[in-house]
Enzyme design. Structure first.
Site, short mmCIF file in Angstrom:
data_model
loop_
_atom_site.label_atom_id
_atom_site.label_comp_id
_atom_site.label_asym_id
_atom_site.label_seq_id
_atom_site.Cartn_x
_atom_site.Cartn_y
_atom_site.Cartn_z
N GLY A 191 0.68 -1.16 -0.07
CA GLY A 191 0.29 -0.23 0.20
C GLY A 191 0.95 1.21 -0.01
O GLY A 191 2.31 0.91 0.64
N PRO A 193 2.81 4.43 0.98
CA PRO A 193 3.68 4.85 2.10
C PRO A 193 2.76 6.24 3.07
O PRO A 193 1.81 6.22 2.20
CB PRO A 193 4.18 6.45 1.64
CG PRO A 193 4.74 6.11 -0.12
CD PRO A 193 2.89 5.41 0.10
N GLY A 196 -0.05 3.68 7.31
CA GLY A 196 -0.25 2.84 8.60
C GLY A 196 0.27 0.89 8.21
O GLY A 196 0.46 0.23 9.11
N LYS A 197 1.20 0.68 7.59
CA LYS A 197 1.49 -0.26 7.67
C LYS A 197 2.65 -0.79 8.72
O LYS A 197 2.66 -2.29 8.98
CB LYS A 197 2.24 -0.97 6.13
CG LYS A 197 1.85 -0.98 5.23
CD LYS A 197 2.39 -0.39 3.61
CE LYS A 197 3.72 0.19 3.19
NZ LYS A 197 2.81 1.21 3.15
N GLU A 416 -10.65 33.10 -10.14
CA GLU A 416 -11.23 31.92 -9.00
C GLU A 416 -12.54 31.93 -8.55
O GLU A 416 -13.51 30.95 -8.39
CB GLU A 416 -10.80 31.68 -7.79
CG GLU A 416 -9.42 32.03 -7.57
CD GLU A 416 -9.20 30.28 -7.71
OE1 GLU A 416 -9.79 29.63 -7.48
OE2 GLU A 416 -7.83 30.77 -8.57
N HIS A 419 -14.66 29.76 -11.73
CA HIS A 419 -14.38 28.75 -11.24
C HIS A 419 -15.79 27.91 -10.05
O HIS A 419 -16.50 26.79 -9.86
CB HIS A 419 -12.89 27.50 -10.29
CG HIS A 419 -12.06 27.54 -11.02
ND1 HIS A 419 -11.32 26.78 -12.15
CD2 HIS A 419 -10.64 28.53 -10.91
CE1 HIS A 419 -10.95 26.98 -12.79
NE2 HIS A 419 -10.31 27.25 -11.86
P1 ADP Z 1 4.05 3.12 6.55
O1 ADP Z 1 4.20 2.22 6.54
O2 ADP Z 1 2.49 2.50 5.40
O3 ADP Z 1 4.55 3.95 5.69
P2 ADP Z 1 3.71 4.55 8.64
O4 ADP Z 1 3.02 3.07 9.63
O5 ADP Z 1 4.66 4.30 9.02
O6 ADP Z 1 3.53 4.36 7.51
O7 ADP Z 1 2.93 5.35 9.31
C1 ADP Z 1 3.22 6.69 9.95
C2 ADP Z 1 2.24 7.23 11.25
O8 ADP Z 1 0.91 7.59 10.74
C3 ADP Z 1 2.00 6.05 12.23
O9 ADP Z 1 3.12 6.34 13.11
C4 ADP Z 1 1.02 6.59 13.10
O10 ADP Z 1 1.31 7.64 13.73
C5 ADP Z 1 -0.08 7.46 11.46
N1 ADP Z 1 -1.09 6.57 11.09
C6 ADP Z 1 -0.29 5.77 9.92
N2 ADP Z 1 -1.55 5.60 9.89
C7 ADP Z 1 -2.60 5.04 10.46
C8 ADP Z 1 -4.04 4.48 11.37
N3 ADP Z 1 -4.80 3.72 10.48
N4 ADP Z 1 -4.17 4.87 12.45
C9 ADP Z 1 -3.67 5.43 13.43
N5 ADP Z 1 -2.55 6.03 12.71
C10 ADP Z 1 -2.21 5.85 11.65
ZN ZN Z 2 -7.66 27.95 -12.81
#
Ligand code: ADP
Ligand code: ZN
Length: 620
Positions: A191, A193, A196-197, A416, A419
């Site tokens: 997924g 960046p 939340g992986k 603007e 639009h």
């Molecule tokens: P990824 O690994 O997908 O790039 P991260 O897990 O590092 O993303 O996410 C970075 C930060 O964003 C997390 O530490 C958290 O604070 C916030 N975050 C991302 N997804 C969620 C979620 N589903 N719920 C709560 N916080 C989230």
């Molecule tokens: Zn415009």
């Protein structure tokens, strides 16, 4: 890079130490020296008391204790004369130069070793404290502070559901193994960046109460071939000792990108290959009794080596996508727990106005709002802080000192307003949220629409209306000012993209028909190969269709704006004063314009201008 700096450091140490040795060696020989003849004279006059003979060189001490050196071409022949004159003779084999030479080479080597031991020692001490050897992996052990659980992950319920199962595997592996079930080893999160992986992986470990080893794929790929592979082996050895546990490999595409796929990090192909092999061997190697679950994350699943995805490796794949409106609300709520907000803040509105934001972006939105409120010395964060934070994230920092001439500002306001008016009058489109003529980032002005719900499927009418709204800027300039400016460049680009996709990807043109001419994931415009695959005839027809589609949208925009010319001018006028208007304010201006028009028709005179709207300014 680190290795390079360390190398440089060692090199300098060698140079310095070598220099110092050479200096001392020279100093010892910086005794006053005599010619051989002078020496013979001294010897004859019995001034010499003692000699140190070392190879061909002689250090002599006279009666006063003064030391002088000389070089004797034939030392052996002198010995009888020394004895004759009662000179004390100290002989020394001519070994010193060799020792010194050895020192010159040996000491630097020694120094290198000492430094190496020092650095390595410090490293391993550091690793011991994290109970982990020679590796960059970070271990978050269970029960430590900063523990993440599923409570901290919001907005991705389906994924959480699936992962609860993994938690159970880790907590009670016996339950499954006694039935003969094989617990999965590898799970791949894919997924964009910031979705939340990493957070999910940590939450699994947190929920199950098991240690968590985290390393990034790019850490494996070092300058030297073989380092990555040995890191992988170390990592798994360590993890197995602490099973059940979780290994998390972020950016796995850096090691597991297939040839030509161009993984993220540099490093040789060889090194990547070896590291990948080590990883595969380790994953295939561990038995069913050790519950080590490997979680990996990537935002480029398309470039992953298929070897990684075979059964018993990363055979489970979980896609983590940016959240929908409900998910966004939940994520905002999770992060809002940390901050102090005014009561009854409409977080739902905030969630609705942030389509496309990922979890990470929402987290930083909340934080940015807190920073903005802090800067303004507020006690609690309110909606205006969130609005300001959102604008900053969407459009960059407000360019407060960016001065636009009065004439350009008027053009901008008309543009603007164009639009905005189209967004108001066209049916089937997202409601208007805000218009501004404050330049931010690259954009000079901005008209924001706010979707009521996340759309996954777009109708043809919706898309045509979007094109028409994009055309509204230029159309307004033409209708109200009878001029053309460069301000519409971005609008045209976006309109063109929509039109092209409508015809080539989504089969929305009757003549071209329901075809998808775009192949793979590549956008139409970037796919050169696709153009080649298409007959010239078709390409020409597509071009013609795009042009007529955009032309008709432009005509529609112009006709609506000509009809609403009064409103357009009036709106632009107020926008010039206020700089920012929201939907309600725009409605008030519309009502007022209507009233004036009616009065004008009835009385034949210009009515009173609408009172300027006093708005609470959104900006800080
Ligand atoms: P990824 O690994 O997908 O790039 P991260 O897990 O590092 O993303 O996410 C970075 C930060 O964003 C997390 O530490 C958290 O604070 C916030 N975050 C991302 N997804 C969620 C979620 N589903 N719920 C709560 N916080 C989230
Ligand atoms: Zn415009």
């Amino acid at each position: 890079m680190g290795t390079f700096i360390r190398g440089l450091f060692v090199f300098f140490i060698i140079v310095i130490v070598g220099g110092v040795i050479a200096l001392f060696w020279n100093l010892e020989h910086k005794l006053p020296s005599l010619s051989y003849n002078e020496f013979l004279v001294m010897l004859d006059s019995k001034e010499v008391v003692e000699v140190h003979v070392k190879g061909g060189s002689i250090i002599l001490t006279d009666a006063t204790g003064r030391k002088v050196t000389t070089f004797a071409p034939d030392v052996q022949a002198l010995v009888p004369r020394f004895i004759e004159k009662n000179v004390v003779i100290y002989g020394e084999a001519d070994k010193t130069p060799f020792i010194v030479n050895l020192a010159m080479v040996g000491i630097p080597i020694l120094v290198v070793f000492i430094i190496w031991f020092f650095v390595a020692g410090r490293q391993s001490r550091k690793d011991e404290s994290s109970e982990f050897g020679k590796d960059k992996a970070i271990k978050f052990s269970s029960g430590s502070k900063g523990q993440v659980t599923f409570r901290d992950v919001a907005g991705i319920p389906e994924v959480k559901e699936e992962l609860l199962e993994i938690v159970d595997f880790l907590q009670r592996p016996k339950k499954y193994s006694k039935l003969g079930a094989i617990i999965p080893k590898g799970i791949l999160f894919q997924g964009p960046p910031g979705t939340g992986k990493t957070l999910l992986a940590r939450a699994i470990a947190g929920e199950a109460g098991v240690p968590f080893y985290s390393i990034s794929g790019s850490d494996f790929v070092e300058m030297f071939v073989g380092v990555g592979a040995s890191r992988v082996r170390d990592l798994f050895r360590e993890a197995k000792k602490h099973a059940p546990c979780i290994i998390f490999i972020d950016e796995i595409d850096a090691v597991g990108g297939h040839r030509g796929g161009g993984g993220a990090a540099g490093g040789g192909q060889d090194e990547r290959g070896q590291t990948l092999n080590a990883l595969l061997v380790e994953m295939d190697g561990f038995g069913t009794d050790e519950t080590v679950i490997v979680l990996a994350a990537t935002n480029r699943p398309d470039i992953l080596d298929t070897a990684l995805l075979r059964p018993r490796r990363f055979d489970r794949q979980i896609t983590v996508l940016p959240p929908d409106v409900k998910g966004r609300l939940q994520i905002i709520e999770v992060h809002a727990r940390r901050i102090r907000m005014v009561e009854n803040l409409d977080l739902e509105h905030l969630a609705r106005s942030t389509p496309g934001f990922t979890g990470a972006e929402l987290a930083s939105l909340v934080n940015e709002a807190a920073l903005i409120a802090g800067r303004a010395e507020k006690d609690a964060i309110d909606m205006s802080d969130f609005e300001a934070a959102k604008d900053r994230m969407l459009m960059g920092v407000e360019r407060k000192n960016f001065v636009i001439g009065e004439k350009d500002r008027r053009t901008l306001a008309i543009h603007e307003a164009g639009h905005a008016i189209l967004a108001r009058f066209l049916p089937e489109t997202d409601p208007l949220h805000k218009i501004t003529i404050i330049p931010r980032g690259r954009a000079m002005g901005h008209t924001q629409q706010m979707p009521l719900h996340d759309r996954q499927v777009y109708s043809k009418e919706y898309l045509l209306n979007r094109i028409t709204i994009f055309m509204g800027g230029r159309a307004a300039e033409e209708v109200a000012l009878n001029q053309k400016t460069t301000g519409a460049e971005d609008d045209f680009q976006q309109a063109m993209e929509i039109a092209t996709n409508m015809i080539c990807k989504w089969g929305m043109d009757d003549v071209i028909g329901p075809l998808s001419l775009a192949r793979g994931d590549q956008g139409f415009l970037s796919g050169g190969s696709m153009m080649a695959a298409m007959s010239e005839e078709t390409a020409r027809r597509i071009d013609g269709k795009i042009k007529s589609m955009i032309d008709s949208c432009y005509e529609k925009a112009k006709s609506i704006l000509s009809r609403e010319k009064d409103f357009l001018e009036h709106l632009a006028e107020i926008l010039l004063k206020e700089e920012v208007l929201d939907r309600e304010e725009m409605e008030i201006i519309f009502e007022c314009t209507q009233k004036r028009m009616r009065e004008k028709k009835a009385t034949g005179e210009e009515g009173n201008a609408c009172p300027a709207i006093v708005t609470e300014n959104f900006e800080v």
